[in-house]
Design an enzyme around this catalytic site. Structure first.
Site, mmCIF file in Angstrom:
data_model
loop_
_atom_site.group_PDB
_atom_site.id
_atom_site.type_symbol
_atom_site.label_atom_id
_atom_site.label_comp_id
_atom_site.label_asym_id
_atom_site.label_seq_id
_atom_site.Cartn_x
_atom_site.Cartn_y
_atom_site.Cartn_z
ATOM 1 N N CYS A 77 23.112 -12.615 -5.532
ATOM 2 C CA CYS A 77 21.826 -13.504 -5.361
ATOM 3 C C CYS A 77 21.327 -13.662 -6.855
ATOM 4 C CB CYS A 77 20.832 -12.888 -4.308
ATOM 5 S SG CYS A 77 19.714 -14.104 -4.021
ATOM 6 N N HIS A 178 24.123 -13.098 0.094
ATOM 7 C CA HIS A 178 23.865 -11.678 0.160
ATOM 8 C C HIS A 178 25.264 -11.077 0.974
ATOM 9 C CE1 HIS A 178 19.798 -10.941 -1.626
ATOM 10 N NE2 HIS A 178 19.911 -11.889 -0.988
ATOM 11 N N GLU A 180 26.015 -8.084 1.578
ATOM 12 C CA GLU A 180 25.467 -7.011 2.364
ATOM 13 C C GLU A 180 24.701 -7.275 3.674
ATOM 14 O OE1 GLU A 180 22.071 -7.878 -0.127
ATOM 15 O OE2 GLU A 180 23.994 -8.343 -0.363
#
Length: 196
Positions: A77, A178, A180
């Site tokens: 990011c 992102h 994750e």
């Protein structure tokens, strides 16, 4: 394997740490040069503003340390944006300058900013970071600034116009989304990076 998350002071590290741990690694969070430079894989996460992030990078004496890294580094990011030359945020912020490309504010095409939510990502064929991830897989984004498509772009996304979703220059990789928070596709991308 020695996995390190760079403690830039401007990121919620727990979600990245948990996502890495799900692949069987125990990442260290550090800004100690000895630990960072000995890492096999290094993560550079970031949230918030480019100005605050670069202030932290300088205050924590990370500027030269990051640029000295020779192992694979993954910016996430804002961490990807920091790899660029200059951000338009806050009347202009000088970044790390690893990738010779500015990071302008996204153009308003009648779409809401920030660009937030799931969007399709189209990687270049054959890039190891996206190995085994289908073309047009969905990833999760939250951002208002984006690097334009450039010679180091390895994946694109479209939000009114194409922008760089992922970038690579030498050992430095960056993803605007992102991983994750991106389900199976994000988990696979992290696995690919960890296994490089």
């Amino acid at each position: 394997m020695n996995v390190v998350i760079l403690d830039t002071g401007c990121a919620n590290l727990n979600s990245v740490k948990s996502a890495i741990a799900r692949h069987g690694y125990e990442p260290k969070v550090s800004r100690d040069p000895d630990i960072v430079l000995l890492a096999d894989k290094l993560f550079l996460p970031g949230v918030g503003t480019a100005q605050a992030a670069m202030d932290q990078v300088r205050e924590r004496e990370l500027f030269d340390l990051i640029k000295a890294c020779t192992q694979p580094v993954l910016g996430i990011c804002l961490g990807m944006q920091l790899l660029g030359r200059r951000s338009e945020e806050s009347n202009g912020v000088d970044l790390l300058g690893i990738i010779d490309e500015d990071v302008p504010k996204m153009t308003d095409f009648g779409l809401p900013l920030p660009h937030m939510g799931w969007n399709r990502v189209y990687p270049q064929a054959g890039n190891r970071l996206f190995q085994g991830i289908e073309d047009g897989a969905y990833f999760y984004f939250v951002h208002s600034y984006a690097m334009p498509v450039n010679p180091w772009t390895i994946a694109q996304c479209n939000y009114g116009e194409p922008f760089t979703a992922a970038v690579q220059k030498d050992n430095f990789y960056g993803v605007q989304f992102h991983p994750e928070r991106s389900g199976a596709a994000g988990a696979k991308l992290l696995k690919n990076f960890l296994e490089m």
